[in-house]
Design a protein around this motif. Structure first.
Motif, PDB file in Angstrom:
ATOM      1  N   ALA A  21      -6.026   1.417 -11.109  1.00  0.00           N
ATOM      2  CA  ALA A  21      -5.478  -0.296 -10.823  1.00  0.00           C
ATOM      3  C   ALA A  21      -6.880  -0.877 -11.526  1.00  0.00           C
ATOM      4  CB  ALA A  21      -6.274  -0.032  -9.367  1.00  0.00           C
ATOM      5  N   ILE A  62      -8.818   4.533  -7.246  1.00  0.00           N
ATOM      6  CA  ILE A  62      -8.536   4.073  -6.032  1.00  0.00           C
ATOM      7  C   ILE A  62      -9.026   5.343  -5.336  1.00  0.00           C
ATOM      8  CG2 ILE A  62      -6.923   4.314  -4.063  1.00  0.00           C
ATOM      9  CD1 ILE A  62      -7.002   1.971  -5.987  1.00  0.00           C
ATOM     10  N   ARG A  73      -8.561   4.476   1.502  1.00  0.00           N
ATOM     11  CA  ARG A  73      -7.524   4.236   2.549  1.00  0.00           C
ATOM     12  C   ARG A  73      -8.105   4.144   4.068  1.00  0.00           C
ATOM     13  NH1 ARG A  73      -1.372   5.792   1.164  1.00  0.00           N
ATOM     14  NH2 ARG A  73      -1.377   3.445   3.441  1.00  0.00           N
ATOM     15  N   ILE A  96       0.644   5.133  -2.857  1.00  0.00           N
ATOM     16  CA  ILE A  96      -0.942   4.695  -3.166  1.00  0.00           C
ATOM     17  C   ILE A  96      -2.074   5.476  -2.740  1.00  0.00           C
ATOM     18  CG2 ILE A  96      -3.276   3.651  -2.989  1.00  0.00           C
ATOM     19  CD1 ILE A  96      -1.390   0.372  -3.526  1.00  0.00           C
ATOM     20  N   THR A  97      -2.254   6.639  -3.588  1.00  0.00           N
ATOM     21  CA  THR A  97      -3.425   8.085  -3.188  1.00  0.00           C
ATOM     22  C   THR A  97      -4.141   7.418  -4.009  1.00  0.00           C
ATOM     23  OG1 THR A  97      -2.162   8.423  -4.638  1.00  0.00           O
ATOM     24  CG2 THR A  97      -1.275   9.264  -2.395  1.00  0.00           C
ATOM     25  N   SER A 111       4.179   2.376  -7.779  1.00  0.00           N
ATOM     26  CA  SER A 111       4.017   3.844  -7.819  1.00  0.00           C
ATOM     27  C   SER A 111       5.653   4.136  -7.937  1.00  0.00           C
ATOM     28  CB  SER A 111       3.390   3.906  -6.446  1.00  0.00           C
ATOM     29  OG  SER A 111       4.198   3.414  -5.262  1.00  0.00           O
ATOM     30  N   VAL A 166       1.409  -1.155  -0.020  1.00  0.00           N
ATOM     31  CA  VAL A 166       0.157   0.283   0.337  1.00  0.00           C
ATOM     32  C   VAL A 166       0.798   0.974   0.408  1.00  0.00           C
ATOM     33  CG1 VAL A 166      -0.001   0.222   2.754  1.00  0.00           C
ATOM     34  CG2 VAL A 166      -2.471   1.207   1.142  1.00  0.00           C
ATOM     35  N   LEU A 218      -2.042  -3.042  -8.719  1.00  0.00           N
ATOM     36  CA  LEU A 218      -1.421  -2.461  -9.126  1.00  0.00           C
ATOM     37  C   LEU A 218       0.160  -2.043  -9.918  1.00  0.00           C
ATOM     38  CD1 LEU A 218      -2.898  -1.921  -4.821  1.00  0.00           C
ATOM     39  CD2 LEU A 218      -3.187  -1.055  -6.660  1.00  0.00           C
ATOM     40  N   VAL A 278      -8.254  -1.654   0.956  1.00  0.00           N
ATOM     41  CA  VAL A 278      -7.704  -0.278   0.736  1.00  0.00           C
ATOM     42  C   VAL A 278      -8.939  -0.410  -0.665  1.00  0.00           C
ATOM     43  CG1 VAL A 278      -7.057   0.940  -2.019  1.00  0.00           C
ATOM     44  CG2 VAL A 278      -5.489  -0.044  -0.192  1.00  0.00           C
ATOM     45  N   ASP A 303      -4.859   6.960  -8.092  1.00  0.00           N
ATOM     46  CA  ASP A 303      -4.852   6.442  -8.278  1.00  0.00           C
ATOM     47  C   ASP A 303      -5.465   5.187  -9.141  1.00  0.00           C
ATOM     48  OD1 ASP A 303      -1.961   8.021  -7.367  1.00  0.00           O
ATOM     49  OD2 ASP A 303      -1.643   5.824  -6.469  1.00  0.00           O
TER      50      ASP A 303
END
Length: 223
Positions: free
Chosen positions: A92, A105, A108, A86-87, A145, A83, A142, A121, A90
């Protein structure tokens, strides 16, 4: 006093999900007081119908459940390492069986479960025309990042004449083969680098497209 009583009555009727048209009609149709047509508040399908003919139901009891499956959430449990970075916003890739759909996303938990040591998430997907259902198990892919790249299924990849991995992208002149770097492969999905942002990638049928171009005698690197 009459005005206050009228507004209280209107508020009670609105709390029962009566529309303005239904409330106004009561003035001209007093005989209909005590019964009304219950309208669905959202578009969707009846998932559960627990009401019975002749049943007396108190306020707050469930009569039926409506489900709108046009948008679904995927709840993923990720480790602290997965994780990281991840923001919200993003992208996926969500895979359910043979169906793959892009998601976003949207949240979280920022808290690790004390038993599984994972963080939840949430991923939002547009399910219009896809046919997925709530409760199905899904796999989440994912893009890294840190390293960048996109996640593509095996069907999007073919080999070039010199043996390198390639994908087809759509442009103004048709389709063009672009050599890419596959950094990771897992369960039919691939982490791919070397593509320009916003490229229109051929996800399925790439092998057929490569075969047709080869049979036509064109250089696979040309349009």
């Amino acid at each position: 006093t009459a005005e206050v009583q009228a507004e209280l009555t209107r508020a009670n009727l609105e709390a029962l999900n009566r529309t303005t048209a239904q409330i106004t009609a009561l003035a001209s149709q007093p005989a209909s007081i005590g019964q009304f047509q219950l309208l669905a508040p959202i578009n969707g399908r009846v998932q559960q119908d627990v009401a019975m003919l002749g049943q007396v139901s108190a306020g707050g009891n469930t009569l039926m459940q409506l489900t709108d499956e046009s948008h679904l959430w995927v709840e993923a449990q990720l480790s602290a390492a997965q994780v990281e970075g991840i923001t919200n916003g993003d992208t996926a890739l969500v895979k359910v069986g043979e169906v793959s759909v892009q998601g976003t996303i949207i949240g979280r938990s920022h808290e690790l479960d004390s038993i599984t040591r994972t963080e939840q998430v949430l991923v939002s997907i547009n399910n219009k025309g896809v046919g997925l259902h709530a409760g199905q198990f899904a796999e989440l892919y994912l893009p890294s990042s840190l390293n960048g790249g996109v996640v593509l299924p095996d069907a999007a990849l073919t080999r070039s004449a010199d043996g390198h991995w390639q994908v087809f992208i759509e442009d103004e002149d048709g389709f063009e083969a672009i050599e890419v770097e596959v950094t990771e492969r897992q369960r039919g999905m691939n982490m791919v680098k070397g593509l320009a942002a916003s490229s229109n990638i051929v996800i399925s049928g790439a092998f057929l497209l490569a075969s047709e171009l080869a049979k036509a005698g064109f250089d696979i690197h040309n349009h």
